[in-house]
Design an enzyme around this catalytic site. Structure first.
Site, PDB file in Angstrom:
ATOM      1  N   GLY A 374     -59.859  62.562  12.269  1.00 57.18           N
ATOM      2  CA  GLY A 374     -59.910  61.186  11.760  1.00 57.18           C
ATOM      3  C   GLY A 374     -61.318  60.628  11.798  1.00 57.18           C
ATOM      4  N   PRO A 376     -64.269  57.883  12.659  1.00 57.86           N
ATOM      5  CA  PRO A 376     -64.465  57.079  13.857  1.00 57.86           C
ATOM      6  C   PRO A 376     -63.699  55.756  13.737  1.00 57.86           C
ATOM      7  CG  PRO A 376     -66.561  57.972  13.095  1.00 57.86           C
ATOM      8  CD  PRO A 376     -65.545  58.280  12.032  1.00 57.86           C
ATOM      9  N   THR A 381     -58.893  58.418  20.125  1.00 54.64           N
ATOM     10  CA  THR A 381     -58.942  58.528  21.584  1.00 54.64           C
ATOM     11  C   THR A 381     -57.756  57.803  22.198  1.00 54.64           C
ATOM     12  OG1 THR A 381     -61.309  58.774  21.545  1.00 54.64           O
ATOM     13  CG2 THR A 381     -60.374  58.033  23.620  1.00 54.64           C
ATOM     14  N   PHE A 382     -57.401  56.672  21.636  1.00 54.07           N
ATOM     15  CA  PHE A 382     -56.234  55.922  22.102  1.00 54.07           C
ATOM     16  C   PHE A 382     -54.991  56.827  22.047  1.00 54.07           C
ATOM     17  CE2 PHE A 382     -52.542  53.330  20.964  1.00 54.07           C
ATOM     18  CZ  PHE A 382     -52.534  52.396  21.985  1.00 54.07           C
ATOM     19  N   ILE A 495     -63.708  48.876  15.866  1.00 52.22           N
ATOM     20  CA  ILE A 495     -65.177  48.951  15.822  1.00 52.22           C
ATOM     21  C   ILE A 495     -65.770  48.036  16.898  1.00 52.22           C
ATOM     22  CG2 ILE A 495     -67.203  48.367  14.404  1.00 52.22           C
ATOM     23  CD1 ILE A 495     -65.636  49.381  11.961  1.00 52.22           C
ATOM     24  N   ARG A 521     -73.103  55.170  10.799  1.00 53.45           N
ATOM     25  CA  ARG A 521     -72.500  56.400  11.314  1.00 53.45           C
ATOM     26  C   ARG A 521     -71.173  56.657  10.583  1.00 53.45           C
ATOM     27  NH1 ARG A 521     -70.372  57.548  17.467  1.00 53.45           N
ATOM     28  NH2 ARG A 521     -72.380  56.729  18.075  1.00 53.45           N
ATOM     29  N   ARG A 582     -38.040  45.418  41.347  1.00 50.27           N
ATOM     30  CA  ARG A 582     -36.827  45.882  42.012  1.00 50.27           C
ATOM     31  C   ARG A 582     -35.839  44.722  42.054  1.00 50.27           C
ATOM     32  NH1 ARG A 582     -38.375  48.515  47.683  1.00 50.27           N
ATOM     33  NH2 ARG A 582     -36.136  48.914  47.783  1.00 50.27           N
ATOM     34  N   HIS A 583     -34.593  45.020  42.264  1.00 49.48           N
ATOM     35  CA  HIS A 583     -33.578  43.988  42.475  1.00 49.48           C
ATOM     36  C   HIS A 583     -33.931  43.176  43.723  1.00 49.48           C
ATOM     37  CE1 HIS A 583     -32.333  46.583  45.747  1.00 49.48           C
ATOM     38  NE2 HIS A 583     -32.491  47.590  44.889  1.00 49.48           N
ATOM     39  N   ASN A 589     -30.199  47.211  51.779  1.00 51.39           N
ATOM     40  CA  ASN A 589     -31.613  47.106  52.177  1.00 51.39           C
ATOM     41  C   ASN A 589     -31.697  46.514  53.581  1.00 51.39           C
ATOM     42  OD1 ASN A 589     -32.638  46.092  48.859  1.00 51.39           O
ATOM     43  ND2 ASN A 589     -32.751  48.113  49.787  1.00 51.39           N
ATOM     44  N   ARG A 634     -26.519  45.291  42.278  1.00 50.44           N
ATOM     45  CA  ARG A 634     -27.670  44.546  42.796  1.00 50.44           C
ATOM     46  C   ARG A 634     -28.683  44.187  41.706  1.00 50.44           C
ATOM     47  NH1 ARG A 634     -27.366  49.721  44.793  1.00 50.44           N
ATOM     48  NH2 ARG A 634     -29.208  51.049  44.955  1.00 50.44           N
ATOM     49  N   GLU A 655     -30.314  53.815  40.466  1.00 50.69           N
ATOM     50  CA  GLU A 655     -31.167  54.383  41.524  1.00 50.69           C
ATOM     51  C   GLU A 655     -30.933  55.886  41.642  1.00 50.69           C
ATOM     52  OE1 GLU A 655     -33.704  54.694  42.844  1.00 50.69           O
ATOM     53  OE2 GLU A 655     -33.908  53.543  44.690  1.00 50.69           O
ATOM     54  N   TYR A 695     -36.436  63.512  42.462  1.00 51.12           N
ATOM     55  CA  TYR A 695     -37.315  62.632  41.673  1.00 51.12           C
ATOM     56  C   TYR A 695     -37.551  63.234  40.280  1.00 51.12           C
ATOM     57  CZ  TYR A 695     -38.517  58.867  44.853  1.00 51.12           C
ATOM     58  OH  TYR A 695     -38.460  57.733  45.618  1.00 51.12           O
ATOM     59  N   HIS A 721     -34.656  49.958  40.466  1.00 52.90           N
ATOM     60  CA  HIS A 721     -34.627  50.365  41.879  1.00 52.90           C
ATOM     61  C   HIS A 721     -35.914  51.096  42.253  1.00 52.90           C
ATOM     62  CE1 HIS A 721     -30.228  49.656  41.740  1.00 52.90           C
ATOM     63  NE2 HIS A 721     -30.409  50.018  40.488  1.00 52.90           N
TER      64      HIS A 721
HETATM   65  O1  F6P Z   1     -33.835  52.114  50.241  1.00 49.74           O
HETATM   66  C1  F6P Z   1     -33.710  51.589  48.981  1.00 49.74           C
HETATM   67  C2  F6P Z   1     -33.652  52.691  47.953  1.00 49.74           C
HETATM   68  O2  F6P Z   1     -33.624  52.117  46.692  1.00 49.74           O
HETATM   69  C3  F6P Z   1     -32.485  53.666  48.126  1.00 49.74           C
HETATM   70  O3  F6P Z   1     -31.316  53.241  47.514  1.00 49.74           O
HETATM   71  C4  F6P Z   1     -33.042  54.939  47.580  1.00 49.74           C
HETATM   72  O4  F6P Z   1     -32.341  56.077  47.965  1.00 49.74           O
HETATM   73  C5  F6P Z   1     -34.434  54.881  48.107  1.00 49.74           C
HETATM   74  O5  F6P Z   1     -34.820  53.531  48.063  1.00 49.74           O
HETATM   75  C6  F6P Z   1     -35.432  55.700  47.338  1.00 49.74           C
HETATM   76  O6  F6P Z   1     -36.621  55.777  48.073  1.00 49.74           O
HETATM   77  P1  F6P Z   1     -37.006  57.119  48.837  1.00 49.74           P
HETATM   78  O7  F6P Z   1     -37.082  58.150  47.759  1.00 49.74           O
HETATM   79  O8  F6P Z   1     -38.352  56.828  49.457  1.00 49.74           O
HETATM   80  O9  F6P Z   1     -35.958  57.460  49.840  1.00 49.74           O
END
Ligand code: F6P
Length: 769
Positions: A374, A376, A381-382, A495, A521, A582-583, A589, A634, A655, A695, A721
């Site tokens: 492309g 310039p 780059t974006f 530009i 350029r 987060r909630h 909690n 929640r 979560e 994860y 969460h």
């Molecule tokens: O403790 C709150 C929370 O949302 C849990 O429901 C969940 O399992 C946890 O955090 C996730 O955090 P970690 O991966 O650090 O345990």
């Protein structure tokens, strides 16, 4: 007494070693039983009586009836129904103290919740002591239709030791699961039009007029840096010890020094050529001697001869020298993130595709080069930065190579428009040379384990692209990604940003002079520009607004190219904020329990009101916005006071599923399942809770959420969460996957991500503790 006669499902003694078989009532360890010390702390026996028969007769269900207090009654009408565990297996489970009185009972067959007809098993009552059946466990015989038909069931039982803690945990989960949800009946898409309980003036839920009052520092802000500077550090220039700009070395943090792997035939020759070239160049360059380089996080710390250390930002002025000893120059090395030997740091579809490519694809097909094309100021780059971020987040080892960065490093940042003239052979030669160097580095890096290289340059002539295709041959698949933009307003903005931010104009204090040079350029490039028509390519024509435009695709196939096209179709640069929170604090909690689906605590409810007020103030000038929640109470309750914006429940925002640990505290997990606790501690990113998620699993299921966030043109508030928001935030902040599980994600805090032309900016508001 004793366990010797009891049979497990496989015919062996049923007291299973891991789960804990029952010892005799006196505490002696029978066959497969437990030593007396196992009975500490009020442990109980979890007993499962089982019956097995592959032939099911009508609606007859096996039942148990027998002596008080455990079985309850010798009255067949009050017999306890067994639960069907498998097609041919029936179970009745109960808890007894280890020294319980002997229980005598019999099996019977009858329809569930019916008293007649009732067929009682033949023979004397069975005896259960210490959780186990006494004697040789005989089959259960039932005579049907008078004596004509006999039905036989295999019988066995199992007893596990359970601690009071385990019992309490399962009781709690049971109770919670049976508590009706407070958000039942709220449809997946809803909107409250009238204020439900708007906070009264002066109440704890009212906010200060100026939201700046709530701004808190961002722990690790995404780098507010000219995007090209954040591209891979030109390894070949640095390894040869030849060239450094005065003050730049920005590494992307996951780079290890390029290594030539054994299967890279013919590559070393090319490398020698480049080294020769670089050494030659070095001779021509005035140097000023930096003496040490150490990797510091994602940046590189250099020590100048005068001992001054620090992080140096590319402004492309001058050419101080790096010493030849390359060991001190290795940038952020030692991070074997997705190296060639390991599988990719990814789950689900990404891992499946990688394995398939490895098993079935040609060697060349396993590596992918996306070469931008492309003029310039067309957003190359974006696009390169966005694509790099997305692919990395999915778990593909991806790196951005910016040829401009190579040019600045080798030829200085302040090259005037003449350098880019089509009738300046030295300029053309110099530009081709740095492009070849960057391509070399990219291929080198691929042979060291890299998967996708984003090659960011104008690549605006067929000749240049042919060179790239030639270099890619046998090493990687190459796809050209052409960005065409005909919108004068967008070009003008690009530009302006270029002149204000690019190191090329850092030494030019006069904006107008800079503008004039850049326009010259641009004209030089326009003279020779040849749109892509060869090889595999994706052409994006006027797509940056996210509305209309055209996307042309030629000769594209495969998992990754397909994903890239999908991503590009959906991303645009209309500025809009994304608010992540987060909630409000939940009952779990408060108790330190993971997972579950509890309601908000009082504090959590207060946050919900404050959040509603915040959103009303923050988004008051927006024509439209949407609120996304998970399907858990929640988050839905946290969103409930918000008025006037559509709310959407997404299952993908739930979560992380903590499987068998759901509802437990971390202490309980550590005590009851120490191996699980340790495994998670060792590798929190990949660790998958038994019957739950890791994860990486969460990241996989969030991909549609990311695509939709990219596609949206209006603000979005995501109420979700901790684990989920860590994963989403990592995408926007371009944080490496390995850091995701430990990203700080406090309660009662809003992270505002501003998506726009210059990339991603972040601001945090803490509404309460
Ligand atoms: O403790 C709150 C929370 O949302 C849990 O429901 C969940 O399992 C946890 O955090 C996730 O955090 P970690 O991966 O650090 O345990």
């Amino acid at each position: 007494m004793g366990t010797s006669g009891s049979k497990g499902i496989d015919g062996a003694g049923s007291a299973d070693a891991a789960g804990g078989g029952a010892a005799g009532g006196g505490g002696e360890a029978g066959e497969g039983g437990h030593a007396p010390e196992a009975w500490h702390g009020g442990a109980q026996l979890y007993v499962s009586l089982k019956m097995e028969n592959a032939r099911i007769i009508g609606d007859l269900v096996p039942h148990v009836y027998g002596s008080e207090p455990i079985i309850g009654s010798w009255d067949p009408a009050r017999a306890l129904a067994m639960e069907r565990e498998l097609a041919s297996l029936w179970t009745l489970s109960f808890v007894v103290p280890p020294d319980h009185e002997t229980v005598d009972f019999k099996f019977l067959l009858k329809p569930k919740e019916d008293t007649t007809p009732c067929i009682i098993e033949e023979g004397p009552p069975r005896l259960l002591t210490g959780g186990m059946l006494e004697g040789d466990v005989r089959v259960a015989l039932f005579k049907l239709n008078g004596d004509d038909e006999v039905l036989e069931f295999r019988v066995f039982n199992k007893a596990d030791i359970v601690s009071p803690l385990e019992l309490a945990a399962s009781w709690r989960v049971y109770k919670e699961n049976f508590q009706p949800s407070r958000v039942r009946g709220i449809p997946d898409v809803s909107i409250n039009v009238a204020p439900t309980n708007a906070p009264e003036e002066g109440s704890a839920a009212t906010l200060e007029l100026d939201l700046e009052h709530y701004v808190v520092p961002t722990p690790t802000a995404p780098p507010n840096e000219y995007a090209a500077n954040l591209a891979a550090t030109p390894a070949s220039l640095i390894q040869t010890g030849a060239l450094w700009t005065n003050d730049v070395l920005l590494s992307d943090g996951i780079q290890s020094p390029s290594t030539v792997s054994a299967d890279f035939e013919g590559h070393s020759n090319h490398k020698k050529n480049i080294e020769a070239w670089a050494t030659d160049s070095a001779r021509k360059i005035q140097t000023s001697g930096l003496i040490e380089s150490k990797s510091v996080g994602t940046f590189t710390s250099l020590q100048k001869p005068d001992g001054q250390k620090g992080l140096f930002v590319d402004r492309g002025v001058g050419f101080p020298k790096l010493p030849k000893s390359s060991s001190t120059c290795s940038l952020a090395s030692g991070l074997s993130f997705g190296s060639a030997k390991t599988m990719p740091e990814a789950a689900g579809a990404v891992a499946a595709a990688a394995v398939a490519d490895r098993l079935h694809g040609s060697k060349e097909d396993r590596k992918l080069a996306i070469a931008l094309v492309g003029l310039p100021a067309r957003g190359k780059t974006f696009t390169a930065v966005k694509l790099t971020r997305y692919l990395r987040w999915l778990g593909h080892e991806t790196r951005h190579f910016n040829v401009g960065k190579y040019r600045r490093l080798k030829h200085g940042a302040n090259q005037a428009a003449d350098f880019f003239r089509d009738d300046n052979p030295e300029g053309i030669e110099a530009r081709n040379e740095v492009a070849a160097l960057a391509m070399e580095d990219m291929i080198d890096w691929m042979h060291g384990g890299g998967q996708v290289g984003i090659f960011d340059a104008t690549n605006s002539t067929t000749k240049r692209r042919r060179m790239l295709m030639k270099m890619a041959e046998g090493n990687c698949k190459i796809i050209f990604l052409e960005t065409i933009c005909n919108d004068p307003l967008i070009i003008e903005t690009n530009i302006r940003l270029k002149i204000q931010q690019s190191p090329d104009y850092a030494d030019q204090p006069d904006y107008e002079a800079g503008l004039q040079d850049f326009m010259e350029r641009l004209a030089n490039y326009e003279k020779v520009y040849e749109p892509v028509g060869e090889g595999s390519y994706i052409k994006m024509i006027d797509m940056v607004k996210g509305q209309g435009g055209q996307l042309q695709v030629n000769n594209i196939s495969g998992y990754l190219p397909g994903r890239i096209v999908f991503f590009l179709v959906n991303s645009h640069l209309t500025p809009r904020p994304i608010l992540l929170t987060r909630h409000g604090e939940s009952l779990h909690n408060v108790r330190g329990r993971v997972g579950g689906d509890t309601v908000l605590s009082e504090k959590g409810e207060l946050y919900a009101k404050k959040l509603a007020s915040f959103i009303e103030k923050r988004l008051k000038c927006e024509k439209t916005a949407t609120i996304w929640t998970s399907t858990l109470q929640r988050t839905i309750l946290t969103a409930s006071p918000i008025v006037g914006f559509p709310k959407i429940q997404w299952r993908a925002l739930d979560e992380i599923n903590s499987g068998v640990c759901d509802g437990m505290t971390y202490e309980e997990i550590k005590k009851i399942m120490p191996e699980e606790f340790e495994s998670r501690k060792k590798d929190k990113l990949r660790y998958r809770y038994p019957r739950g998620e890791s994860y990486l699993d969460v990241i996989q299921r969030l991909e549609p959420v990311i695509i939709e966030l990219e596609r949206q043109r209006a603000p979005v508030v995501v109420i979700s969460h901790q684990a989920v928001l860590r994963a989403l935030y990592a995408y926007f902040a371009d944080r490496p996957l390995r850091e995701v599980p430990d990203i700080e994600m406090p309660l009662h805090t809003i992270i505002e991500i501003q998506m726009g032309v210059t990339g991603v900016e972040e601001k945090r508001y803490k509404l309460m503790d």
